[in-house]
Design a protein around this motif. Structure first.
Motif, short mmCIF file in Angstrom:
data_model
loop_
_atom_site.label_atom_id
_atom_site.label_comp_id
_atom_site.label_asym_id
_atom_site.label_seq_id
_atom_site.Cartn_x
_atom_site.Cartn_y
_atom_site.Cartn_z
N ARG A 1 0.90 -1.29 -0.05
CA ARG A 1 0.08 0.03 0.14
C ARG A 1 0.81 1.24 0.11
N ARG A 2 1.97 1.27 0.53
CA ARG A 2 2.85 2.26 0.54
C ARG A 2 3.73 2.51 -0.49
N SER A 3 4.19 1.47 -1.35
CA SER A 3 5.10 1.46 -2.08
C SER A 3 4.76 1.32 -3.70
N PHE A 4 3.54 0.51 -3.79
CA PHE A 4 3.19 0.08 -4.98
C PHE A 4 1.73 0.88 -5.23
N GLN A 5 0.61 0.57 -4.39
CA GLN A 5 -0.50 1.17 -4.61
C GLN A 5 -0.63 2.57 -4.19
N HIS A 6 0.23 3.20 -3.25
CA HIS A 6 0.32 4.43 -2.90
C HIS A 6 -1.09 4.91 -2.17
N THR A 7 -1.56 4.00 -1.46
CA THR A 7 -2.94 4.03 -0.78
C THR A 7 -2.78 4.94 0.51
N TYR A 8 -1.56 5.01 1.02
CA TYR A 8 -1.36 5.68 2.46
C TYR A 8 -1.24 7.05 1.97
N ASP A 9 -0.67 7.30 0.58
CA ASP A 9 -0.63 8.70 0.30
C ASP A 9 -2.14 9.60 0.05
N ALA A 10 -3.01 8.56 -0.42
CA ALA A 10 -4.21 9.08 -0.66
C ALA A 10 -4.95 9.39 0.70
N ILE A 11 -4.63 8.57 1.74
CA ILE A 11 -5.45 8.44 2.94
C ILE A 11 -4.78 9.74 3.86
N LEU A 12 -3.49 9.91 3.68
CA LEU A 12 -3.03 11.10 4.34
C LEU A 12 -3.28 12.68 3.75
N ALA A 13 -3.92 12.37 2.45
CA ALA A 13 -4.39 13.79 1.96
C ALA A 13 -5.62 14.07 2.56
N ALA A 14 -6.56 13.38 3.30
CA ALA A 14 -7.43 13.61 4.17
C ALA A 14 -6.83 13.97 5.57
N LEU B 1 5.71 -0.99 22.53
CA LEU B 1 7.11 -0.68 21.91
C LEU B 1 6.79 -0.80 20.36
N MET B 2 6.18 -1.50 19.83
CA MET B 2 5.85 -1.74 18.63
C MET B 2 5.18 -0.59 17.86
N TRP B 3 4.56 -0.17 18.70
CA TRP B 3 3.51 1.07 18.11
C TRP B 3 4.36 2.34 18.09
N ILE B 4 5.50 2.44 19.04
CA ILE B 4 6.29 3.53 18.91
C ILE B 4 6.98 3.36 17.57
N LEU B 5 7.83 2.21 17.35
CA LEU B 5 8.57 1.89 16.33
C LEU B 5 7.92 2.00 15.06
N ALA B 6 6.58 1.53 14.83
CA ALA B 6 5.81 1.60 13.85
C ALA B 6 5.51 2.73 13.31
N VAL B 7 5.13 3.76 14.17
CA VAL B 7 4.79 5.14 13.89
C VAL B 7 5.76 6.09 13.40
N ARG B 8 7.08 5.77 13.96
CA ARG B 8 8.31 6.62 13.68
C ARG B 8 8.52 6.01 12.34
N GLY B 9 8.73 4.65 12.12
CA GLY B 9 9.16 4.10 10.70
C GLY B 9 8.45 4.73 9.80
N MET B 10 6.97 4.33 9.99
CA MET B 10 5.93 4.99 8.71
C MET B 10 6.12 6.52 8.55
N ARG B 11 6.10 7.16 9.62
CA ARG B 11 6.16 8.68 9.55
C ARG B 11 7.52 8.96 8.73
N ARG B 12 8.66 8.32 8.84
CA ARG B 12 9.96 8.71 8.20
C ARG B 12 9.77 8.30 6.42
N ARG B 13 8.77 7.04 6.36
CA ARG B 13 8.87 7.05 4.93
C ARG B 13 7.76 7.85 4.27
N LEU B 14 6.73 8.14 5.03
CA LEU B 14 5.73 8.97 4.52
C LEU B 14 5.66 10.37 4.30
N ILE B 15 6.17 11.00 5.38
CA ILE B 15 6.10 12.35 5.56
C ILE B 15 7.41 13.03 5.47
N ASP B 16 8.64 12.38 6.52
CA ASP B 16 9.77 13.26 6.63
C ASP B 16 10.37 13.02 5.11
#
Length: 265
Positions: A96-109, A250-265
């Motif tokens: 969803r992040r790399s091929f479909q770009h679904t997350y880009d569409a969701i974060l546009a909301a 712990l996994m929530w913290i890591l997942a949020v940081r990792g996905m934020r780095r990939r999708l926003i930063d």
């Protein structure tokens, strides 16, 4: 910088509307593939149960005070939760992040990364906690004695599935390509699956393996499920549950940081 400044305050809270919107999206997708996913998620652990329960069960009648079939049935619940949560967390998130770009569409909301990660992980955990009860249902037809503690099993499994769903999402934000998941599956998921007390008691392992099993979240889930089915031990079980909650946190913290780095930063 303006967008980041506008989003920053939202990190301090969750909004219900984004979570509900993502769940509606997941439900719409689920309606299309629920039959194939349900088949794989329910039949595979059943095969494990029957193969090991009757295969090894023909040579090992009992483990401790349990029939071997009952021992395996309660252990496979945790294994089912592992597989039905970590694989969607890894592959669905990456695609969803790399091929479909679904997350880009969701974060546009008006949805932030921590809301996206949380909603998807909760959806994965909710499905997994239901599917993972299949081995116990099957075992009931093969002589497992019913107990009221069985009603607690989906709630116990939920925290393990939540943690491994988040682990999968974090992993998807770290690996350089989808083929790199082979390293994670072989080097992390498989050892966790084997050293958890699912098919044989952890006490039978060497000292170093017993200590390693104590930090395995799957081991804590297996112990919780067995206690729920055969008799709760309140203090010990609170420790197991605390380990699962800590793992998910712990996994929530890591997942949020990792996905934020990939999708926003």
């Amino acid at each position: 910088m303006t967008v980041e400044a506008g989003r920053a305050p939202r990190l301090r809270r969750f909004e219900v509307a984004p979570l509900k919107g993502i769940w509606r999206h997941e439900l719409a997708l689920y309606k299309r593939y629920w039959m194939t996913q349900s088949f794989a998620s329910m039949v595979e652990p059943t095969f494990y149960l029957l193969a090991f329960g009757y295969g090894f069960g023909s040579m090992v009648a009992a483990v401790g005070h349990y029939r071997y079939l009952d021992f395996v049935a309660t252990g496979v619940v945790g294994t089912a939760a592992l597989f039905t949560s970590v694989f969607p967390g890894m592959f669905n998130s990456y695609i969803r992040r790399s091929f479909q770009h679904t997350y880009d569409a969701i974060l546009a909301a008006p949805v932030d990364v921590h809301e996206l990660v949380t909603a998807e992980a909760l959806w994965i955990a909710a499905k997994s906690s239901v599917y993972s009860c299949t081995p116990i249902v099957v075992a009931l037809f093969f002589g497992l004695d019913p107990s009221f503690g069985m009603l607690l099993v989906p709630f116990m499994v939920f925290f393990l599935a939540l943690g491994f769903g988040l682990f999968g999402m974090w992993t998807s934000s770290v690996v350089p390509s989808i083929n790199s998941f082979d390293y994670v599956i072989t080097g992390v998921v498989t050892p966790l699956f084997l050293v958890a007390g699912t098919f044989f008691p952890v006490d039978a392992l060497p000292d170093w393996a017993r200590y390693a099993a104590r930090v395995n979240p799957l081991y804590h889930c297996v112990e919780l499920v067995r206690d729920a089915v055969f008799g709760l031990r309140p203090l010990t079980d609170l420790g197991h549950l605390g380990a699962l909650v800590a793992f998910a946190g712990l996994m929530w913290i890591l997942a949020v940081r990792g996905m934020r780095r990939r999708l926003i930063d």
